[in-house]
Write a protein that holds these residues in place. Structure first.
Motif, short mmCIF file in Angstrom:
data_model
loop_
_atom_site.label_atom_id
_atom_site.label_comp_id
_atom_site.label_asym_id
_atom_site.label_seq_id
_atom_site.Cartn_x
_atom_site.Cartn_y
_atom_site.Cartn_z
N SER A 85 0.84 -1.20 0.00
CA SER A 85 0.00 0.00 0.00
C SER A 85 0.88 1.26 0.00
O SER A 85 0.52 2.26 -0.60
CB SER A 85 -1.01 -0.02 1.15
OG SER A 85 -0.46 0.54 2.31
N ILE A 86 2.04 1.20 0.65
CA ILE A 86 2.95 2.36 0.62
C ILE A 86 3.50 2.56 -0.79
O ILE A 86 3.54 3.67 -1.32
CB ILE A 86 4.11 2.18 1.63
CG1 ILE A 86 3.56 2.21 3.07
CG2 ILE A 86 5.18 3.23 1.44
CD1 ILE A 86 4.59 1.90 4.15
N ILE A 87 3.90 1.45 -1.42
CA ILE A 87 4.48 1.56 -2.78
C ILE A 87 3.41 2.00 -3.78
O ILE A 87 3.68 2.74 -4.72
CB ILE A 87 5.08 0.20 -3.21
CG1 ILE A 87 6.30 -0.14 -2.36
CG2 ILE A 87 5.48 0.21 -4.69
CD1 ILE A 87 6.94 -1.49 -2.68
N GLY A 88 2.19 1.53 -3.57
CA GLY A 88 1.12 1.86 -4.51
C GLY A 88 0.82 0.71 -5.46
O GLY A 88 0.46 0.94 -6.62
N ILE A 89 0.96 -0.51 -4.98
CA ILE A 89 0.60 -1.68 -5.79
C ILE A 89 -0.91 -1.85 -5.70
O ILE A 89 -1.46 -1.87 -4.58
CB ILE A 89 1.36 -2.92 -5.29
CG1 ILE A 89 2.83 -2.67 -5.58
CG2 ILE A 89 0.84 -4.20 -5.94
CD1 ILE A 89 3.75 -3.79 -5.43
N PRO A 90 -1.61 -1.93 -6.83
CA PRO A 90 -3.08 -2.00 -6.78
C PRO A 90 -3.54 -3.20 -5.95
O PRO A 90 -2.95 -4.28 -6.02
CB PRO A 90 -3.47 -2.18 -8.25
CG PRO A 90 -2.31 -1.71 -9.03
CD PRO A 90 -1.09 -1.94 -8.20
N GLU A 91 -4.62 -2.99 -5.21
CA GLU A 91 -5.14 -3.99 -4.28
C GLU A 91 -5.31 -5.37 -4.96
O GLU A 91 -4.96 -6.40 -4.40
CB GLU A 91 -6.48 -3.46 -3.74
CG GLU A 91 -7.17 -4.30 -2.68
CD GLU A 91 -6.32 -4.53 -1.43
OE1 GLU A 91 -5.56 -3.63 -1.05
OE2 GLU A 91 -6.43 -5.64 -0.87
N GLU A 92 -5.81 -5.33 -6.22
CA GLU A 92 -6.09 -6.61 -6.89
C GLU A 92 -4.82 -7.38 -7.26
O GLU A 92 -4.87 -8.56 -7.56
CB GLU A 92 -6.99 -6.40 -8.13
CG GLU A 92 -6.40 -5.53 -9.24
CD GLU A 92 -6.63 -4.03 -9.04
OE1 GLU A 92 -6.92 -3.62 -7.90
OE2 GLU A 92 -6.50 -3.27 -10.02
N ASP A 93 -3.66 -6.71 -7.22
CA ASP A 93 -2.40 -7.39 -7.58
C ASP A 93 -1.61 -7.86 -6.36
O ASP A 93 -0.58 -8.53 -6.51
CB ASP A 93 -1.48 -6.42 -8.36
CG ASP A 93 -2.06 -6.02 -9.70
OD1 ASP A 93 -3.07 -6.63 -10.11
OD2 ASP A 93 -1.51 -5.09 -10.32
N VAL A 94 -2.06 -7.44 -5.17
CA VAL A 94 -1.22 -7.64 -3.98
C VAL A 94 -0.90 -9.12 -3.75
O VAL A 94 0.27 -9.50 -3.56
CB VAL A 94 -1.88 -7.01 -2.73
CG1 VAL A 94 -1.18 -7.47 -1.46
CG2 VAL A 94 -1.83 -5.49 -2.84
N ASP A 95 -1.92 -9.99 -3.80
CA ASP A 95 -1.67 -11.41 -3.52
C ASP A 95 -0.68 -12.00 -4.53
O ASP A 95 0.20 -12.78 -4.17
CB ASP A 95 -2.98 -12.21 -3.56
CG ASP A 95 -3.80 -11.94 -2.32
OD1 ASP A 95 -3.22 -11.47 -1.32
OD2 ASP A 95 -5.03 -12.15 -2.36
N TYR A 96 -0.85 -11.61 -5.80
CA TYR A 96 0.03 -12.10 -6.86
C TYR A 96 1.47 -11.67 -6.59
O TYR A 96 2.40 -12.49 -6.56
CB TYR A 96 -0.47 -11.57 -8.20
CG TYR A 96 0.40 -11.92 -9.38
CD1 TYR A 96 0.47 -13.23 -9.85
CD2 TYR A 96 1.15 -10.94 -10.04
CE1 TYR A 96 1.27 -13.56 -10.94
CE2 TYR A 96 1.95 -11.25 -11.13
CZ TYR A 96 2.00 -12.56 -11.58
OH TYR A 96 2.79 -12.87 -12.64
N PHE A 97 1.65 -10.38 -6.34
CA PHE A 97 2.99 -9.82 -6.14
C PHE A 97 3.66 -10.43 -4.90
O PHE A 97 4.80 -10.87 -4.93
CB PHE A 97 2.90 -8.30 -6.02
CG PHE A 97 4.23 -7.62 -5.86
CD1 PHE A 97 5.15 -7.59 -6.90
CD2 PHE A 97 4.58 -6.99 -4.67
CE1 PHE A 97 6.38 -6.97 -6.76
CE2 PHE A 97 5.81 -6.37 -4.52
CZ PHE A 97 6.71 -6.35 -5.56
N VAL A 98 2.89 -10.47 -3.80
CA VAL A 98 3.46 -10.98 -2.54
C VAL A 98 3.80 -12.47 -2.67
O VAL A 98 4.84 -12.94 -2.20
CB VAL A 98 2.48 -10.72 -1.37
CG1 VAL A 98 2.94 -11.42 -0.10
CG2 VAL A 98 2.34 -9.22 -1.12
#
Ligand code: HEM
Length: 426
Positions: free
Chosen positions: A175-188
Motif C-alpha cells: 500500500s505504501i508503494i502503490g501496488i493495486p489492491e487486486e495485484d497484492v496477492d500475486y505480487f506478494v
C-alpha cells in the motif's frame, strides 16, 4: 572497489556441484542442523574460547577461510570496513548458477553490490523510508495494523505467525508503494517464492525460484509502465523521477529490481520479529502486563525482541585484502560473517544478555540488528514502527490474550532465520 578480486581467485566454473562439507564444523563436533536448532547455546560456548570462530572449508577446489565474529565491536568494525564486499552473485555462481532470472535479481540489486554502483541504486529510495517520513505515515500504519487485526477478534484466536505477521507487513508495504489492491496477492506470492533464492536452497528448487524471479521482473515492468501513463502512486512517481536523476540513470532492470528488493528484504524479517515479540512477551506475563499498562515500555519491547531473537542471523562479507579487526587479523579472500546473534548477546555490552528484559537500557543508539555501514537496512524505521504499532494494537484490543500451546521457537544460526507457528487465544 569491485568484486573483481573474487573472480581472480575463484573459477566458479571449475566446480558446479554443491559441497556438503561446507556445512561441517570443526570447533565442536556438531552438525549444522544442531547449530541451527540451538544457536544461542553454541555461541555462548564458543565465546568462552574466542569471539572469532575460525573454520576452513573446501570450496570450489580451494580452501576458503570462513570466520564468524561474535563480538559487537568486531561485527560493527566489519560492516563498516572499506576492504570487504558482498558476494551473493559469486555464491550463486559457485553453486553452478552463473546466469538466469534469480541471478538477474542479484546482479541488478542493491544488497549484492558495493561502491558507486550500490550508492546509485540505493539513492532513489534512500529518502523514502527515513524516520521523519515514516513518522508522518504512522497514523496510517496504526489504522492499517488495527484493520488487519480486527477481523480476528470475533474469532477469539489466531496463529500470529501465519495469519497476521505473514500477511500484514507485505500488504502494508504494497500500500505504501502503490501496488493495486487486486495485484497484492500475486505480487506478494511471487516475492515469497523468489525469496527462497536468498537462502542456501536445494538446487532442485531453482526452476520455481527462477520462474518467480522472472514473473516479478515482468510484473514490476508493467506496473511502472502503467505508472508512467496514468499512474496514481506518489511513491512510484517520486521513485521514477529519482531513478532517472541519478548519474548515470538507472537501467530498466536496475529500476525494477530495487522495488523487488524491498519486498524480498522485508517480508520474512518483519514476520519473524512480530511473531517473536508477541510470543516472548506472552511467555513472561509480567512483561506483557507491564507493557499493556504503560505504553512507554512498547519501544523497549521492540528493541529487546530485535536483540534477543534477531531475524537476520549473520551479515556475511568477503575480504578484498588482509584486514584487522581489533586483535584479529583476517586474510584476504576469506568469508567473514558478522553474527548478529552473537553480537546482540555480547556480555561486554549487555547486562545479563541471555535474559529477555524489556526494561533494559543498554542499547546502542543504532541497533545492530539492522546491520551497519553502507548496507544498513533501508527499511529499519518502517520495520520498527510496524512492530511498535502491532504491540500497541494487541495490547489495546486483546487485553486477555494468551499463548495456546506455548511459545514459538526461533531457529537458525545464519542468514534469515525461521520462526514456528504461534497460536494465541484472545
Ligand atoms: C525487523 C525487520 C528487519 C530486519 C531485522 C532487517 C535487517 C536487515 C539487515 C541486517 C540488513 C543488512 C544486511 C547486510 O548488511 O548484509 C538489511 C538490509 C536491507 N533491508 Fe532490512 N530488515 C528488516 C526490515 C526491512 C524492511 C521493512 C525493508 C523495506 C521496506 C527492508 C529493506 C532492506 C533493504 C533494501 C536492505 C539492503 C540495503 C543495502 O544493501 O543497501 N528491511 N536489513
Amino acid at each position: 572497489m569491485t568484486n573483481a578480486a573474487i573472480n581472480q581467485v575463484v573459477d566458479y566454473r571449475a566446480d558446479l556441484k554443491p559441497r556438503p562439507h561446507l556445512a561441517e564444523v570443526d570447533i565442536f563436533d556438531v552438525a549444522e542442523v544442531e547449530l541451527d536448532a540451538h544457536p544461542h547455546n553454541y555461541i555462548a560456548r564458543m565465546r568462552e574460547r574466542s569471539d572469532v570462530w575460525r573454520r576452513t572449508v573446501s570450496a570450489v577446489n580451494r580452501e576458503i577461510g570462513v570466520y564468524t565474529l561474535f563480538s559487537h565491536d568486531k561485527c560493527t568494525q566489519l560492516l563498516t570496513h572499506p576492504e570487504v564486499c558482498q558476494f551473493y552473485t559469486q555464491l550463486l555462481m559457485w553453486r553452478g548458477v552463473p546466469v538466469g532470472p534469480l541471478q538477474n535479481l542479484f546482479v541488478n540489486g542493491m544488497p549484492t553490490v558495493d561502491g558507486t554502483v550500490h550508492r546509485r541504486r540505493r539513492k532513489p529510495l534512500a529518502g523514502t523510508f527515513t524516520m521523519p517520513v515514516i513518522k508522518r505515515l504512522q497514523p496510517d500504519i496504526r489504522r492499517f495494523v488495527r484493520d488487519h487485526l480486527t477481523p480476528y477478534l470475533a474469532r477469539g484466536e489466531m496463529n500470529v505467525a501465519t495469519e497476521f505477521a505473514k500477511t500484514m507487513p507485505p500488504r502494508l508495504l504494497c500500500s505504501i508503494i502503490g501496488i493495486p489492491e487486486e495485484d497484492v496477492d500475486y505480487f506478494v506470492g511471487l516475492a515469497r517464492q523468489a525469496a527462497v533464492g536468498l537462502t542456501l536452497f536445494p538446487l532442485e528448487q531453482m526452476g520455481d525460484i527462477d520462474a518467480a524471479a522472472a514473473a516479478l521482473m515482468g510484473y514490476v515492468e508493467r506496473l511502472l509502465d502503467r505508472q508512467r501513463t496514468h499512474g496514481q502512486s506518489d511513491f512510484l512517481r517520486q521513485y521514477l523521477q529519482s531513478a532517472s536523476a541519478v548519474d548515470p540513470e538507472l537501467t530498466p532492470a536496475e529500476t525494477y529490481v530495487q522495488l523487488i528488493d524491498l519486498m524480498l528484504a522485508s517480508a520474512e524479517t518483519t514476520r519473524m520479529t512480530i511473531t517473536n515479540a508477541i510470543s516472548l512477551l506472552l511467555a513472561d506475563r509480567r512483561q506483557w502486563d507491564l507493557l499493556s499498562q504503560d505504553a512507554l515500555f512498547i519501544g523497549g519491547a521492540v528493541n529487546e525482541t530485535l536483540r534477543y531473537e534477531p531475524s537476520v542471523g549473520t551479515c556475511p562479507r568477503f575480504t578484498l585484502a588482509d584486514i584487522e579487526l581489533g586483535d584479529e587479523r583476517i586474510p584476504a579472500n576469506s568469508i567473514v560473517s558478522a553474527s548478529l546473534l552473537g553480537a546482540l548477546r555480547d556480555p561486554a555490552l549487555f547486562a545479563d544478555p541471555q535474559v529477555f528484559n524489556i526494561t533494559r537500557t543498554d542499547f546502542q543508539r543504532k541497533h545492530l540488528v539492522f546491520g551497519g555501514g553502507a548496507h544498513r537496512c533501508l527499511g529499519e524505521s518502517l520495520a520498527w514502527i510496524e512492530v511498535f504499532e502491532t504491540l500497541s494494537a494487541f495490547a489495546e484490543l486483546t487485553p486477555n490474550i494468551r499463548l495456546r500451546d506455548g511459545p514459538a521457537t526461533c531457529t537458525g544460526l545464519s542468514g534469515i532465520r525461521q520462526v514456528s507457528d504461534c497460536h494465541v487465544i484472545f
